[in-house]
Design an enzyme around this catalytic site. Structure first.
Site, PDB file in Angstrom:
ATOM      1  N   SER A   1      -2.101  13.646  17.138  1.00 47.49           N
ATOM      2  CA  SER A   1      -2.020  15.041  16.686  1.00 47.49           C
ATOM      3  C   SER A   1      -0.887  15.767  17.411  1.00 47.49           C
ATOM      4  CB  SER A   1      -3.374  15.716  16.891  1.00 47.49           C
ATOM      5  OG  SER A   1      -3.451  16.944  16.221  1.00 47.49           O
TER       6      SER A   1
ATOM      7  N   ASP B   1      -6.259  14.343   5.587  1.00 46.77           N
ATOM      8  CA  ASP B   1      -5.665  15.002   6.754  1.00 46.77           C
ATOM      9  C   ASP B   1      -4.447  15.798   6.304  1.00 46.77           C
ATOM     10  OD1 ASP B   1      -4.634  15.748   9.215  1.00 46.77           O
ATOM     11  OD2 ASP B   1      -4.172  13.710   9.884  1.00 46.77           O
TER      12      ASP B   1
ATOM     13  N   HIS C   1      -8.640  13.938   9.991  1.00 47.08           N
ATOM     14  CA  HIS C   1      -7.967  14.235  11.254  1.00 47.08           C
ATOM     15  C   HIS C   1      -8.963  14.199  12.421  1.00 47.08           C
ATOM     16  CE1 HIS C   1      -4.448  15.682  13.436  1.00 47.08           C
ATOM     17  NE2 HIS C   1      -5.307  16.364  14.183  1.00 47.08           N
TER      18      HIS C   1
END
Length: 380
Positions: A166, A320, A350
Site C-alpha cells: 500500500s 482494490d 486491499h
C-alpha cells in the site's frame, strides 16, 4: 453455476463488511473520545491499530535499533547459514498515517522464517504531523544505512530486496528509483510491491470506479490519505477526486504512462466510463503540484530510470481501488525490459495480506498471496 457465483459474492460481501466494521470501530470510538476532550481521534485510532511487539520467536533473533534517527526492527533467522543471507527491507502500509513495526510484526516474522531471510522493518514518521517527503526520507535513510552495513547482520549486500504494501509499496518504489542514481551503493537486487499506491493524478481509473466503495480502502479515503501525506490536511479533496487539481497539459504529458488505454480489457468488463479532462484552477495546482514528483508518484518517473530498475514482483487484488496503479506500473516495467513476476488475487481486496493470520477472520487468499511472495524471495 449462477447460484455458486451468488454465494461467493455474498460471502465476500459479508466478510468484507465484517472486516470494515472492525477496522473502523476504533475511528468511531476515537471520534467520541475526541468530542469528550479525552484524546484526539487520530491518536486513539493509531493506538488501537498499533499492535504490540510479540514475545520471543524460537526461530528468530529480533532486535530494535536506530538507523540515524529512524527506528527499525531486524529479524534474523537463528538457524546457521552456509553463507550470507538475502536481506528484505519492509515498509509498512497504513496510508502514510497509520501502521508501525509492531502492527506489521506478524508479516515480517513470517517472511523472515519462511524465506530464511534477514528482514528489516522500518518505523517511518507519519502524517499529518510529518508531511512529504518525511516518510520517503526516513525509508531512504534506513535503506542506505542497511545497504552500507549489511554484512554486520549476515546479509549479502548484493542480495537486498526492497518491499512494502500500500503506502509502503509507494515508498518502496520511490526508494528503488532513487537508488538507481547511487553508484556508491550496491545495486538493489529486487523490489516487491504489494498493492502499491503509485500516482495521485487520476482517481477515475477503472479500478477506482469499480471498487470505489469496497472495504477496506474507499476511493475518497485514498485521496484523503494522499492529501494528508502531501500537506497535512484534506483541503482540495473534491478537486483531487474530480481530477481538477491538474491542468490538462500536465495530464496530457503523463498520458503515455497514465491512461486506461494501457490497462488490459479484462479489467474493464465490470464497468468503466472514461472521464473527460477538465481544467484546474492555478491555486489548486500550485498547492498540490508536488504530486507530480516521482518520489511521490513513482509511476511518473522517466523511462531512463525505469530501464535501470531491478527485477520486480507485483501483487494486485481485483477488488482494490489501487489495482490499476500497479497494472500500469507493471506495463512500464515490462516495456522497459525489467523482469516482472505478477500475482493477481481474483477474489482479493486491499489489505488482504495483513489478514493472513487472523483465525476465523482470515482469508485463505491472503495466506496464498503471502506464500507466493515468500516463494519469489526464495527464488532469488
Amino acid at each position: 453455476r449462477k447460484s455458486s457465483c451468488l454465494s461467493l459474492s455474498l460471502f465476500l460481501s459479508l466478510s468484507l463488511t465484517t472486516h470494515w466494521l472492525l477496522y473502523n470501530k476504533s475511528a468511531l470510538h476515537g471520534k467520541i473520545l475526541e468530542k469528550l476532550g479525552l484524546c484526539s481521534q487520530l491518536g486513539f485510532t493509531r493506538y488501537m491499530r498499533q499492535g504490540r511487539k510479540l514475545g520471543e520467536d524460537p526461530k528468530l533473533f529480533i532486535k530494535d535499533l536506530q538507523f540515524g534517527k529512524v527506528p527499525v526492527r531486524i529479524y534474523q533467522p537463528r538457524a546457521p547459514s552456509a553463507g550470507r543471507r538475502r536481506g528484505v527491507i519492509y515498509f509498512h502500509g497504513g496510508g502514510w498515517m497509520f501502521g508501525s513495526i509492531n502492527s506489521y510484526e506478524p508479516i515480517c516474522r513470517y517472511i523472515a522464517r519462511e524465506s530464511e531471510s534477514v528482514v528489516l522493518s522500518v518505523e517511518y514518521r507519519l502524517a499529518p504531523e510529518h508531511t512529504y517527503p518525511a516518510q520517503y526520507e526516513d525509508c531512504l535513510t534506513a535503506t542506505t544505512h542497511f545497504m552500507k552495513t549489511a554484512e554486520d547482520y549476515g546479509v549479502d549486500p548484493t542480495c537486498i530486496i526492497i518491499s512494502g504494501d500500500s503506502a509502503g509499496g509507494n515508498l518502496a518504489a520511490a526508494v528503488c528509483q532513487t537508488l538507481v542514481g547511487r553508484p556508491d551503493l550496491p545495486k538493489v537486487h529486487a523490489q516487491v510491491l504489494i498493492y502499491p499506491c503509485l500516482q495521485a493524478i487520476d482517481f477515475n481509473l477503472p479500478s477506482y470506479q469499480q471498487n470505489c466503495a469496497v472495504p477496506i480502502l474507499f476511493r475518497e479515503r485514498t485521496a484523503f490519505y494522499v492529501l494528508q501525506y502531501l500537506k497535512g490536511d484534506a483541503s482540495f479533496l473534491e478537486d483531487v477526486l474530480e481530477g481538477s487539481h491538474m491542468p490538462v497539459d500536465v495530464k496530457l504529458k503523463f498520458r503515455k504512462w497514465l491512461s486506461a488505454d494501457n490497462i488490459p480489457k479484462e479489467f474493464k468488463v465490470r464497468g468503466y466510463k472514461p472521464k473527460v479532462p477538465i481544467q484546474s484552477s492555478n491555486e489548486v495546482y500550485e498547492a498540490v503540484k508536488k504530486i507530480c514528483e516521482p518520489a511521490f508518484s513513482p509511476l511518473l518517473t522517466e523511462d531512463a530510470v525505469v530501464r535501470q530498475l531491478p527485477e520486480s514482483y507485483i501483487l494486485t487484488c481485483e477488488y482494490d481501488v489501487l489495482r490499476d496503479d500497479a497494472l500500469l506500473y507493471k506495463k512500464r516495467l515490462e516495456d522497459g525490459g525489467v523482469p516482472v513476476t505478477w500475482y493477481h488475487i481474483e477474489n482479493g481486496f486491499h489489505g488482504i495480506i495483513s489478514l493472513f493470520d487472523k483465525g476465523r477472520l482470515s482469508f485463505p487468499a491472503g495466506k496464498k498471496g503471502l506464500d507466493n511472495i515468500v516463494n519469489f524471495l526464495r527464488s532469488l
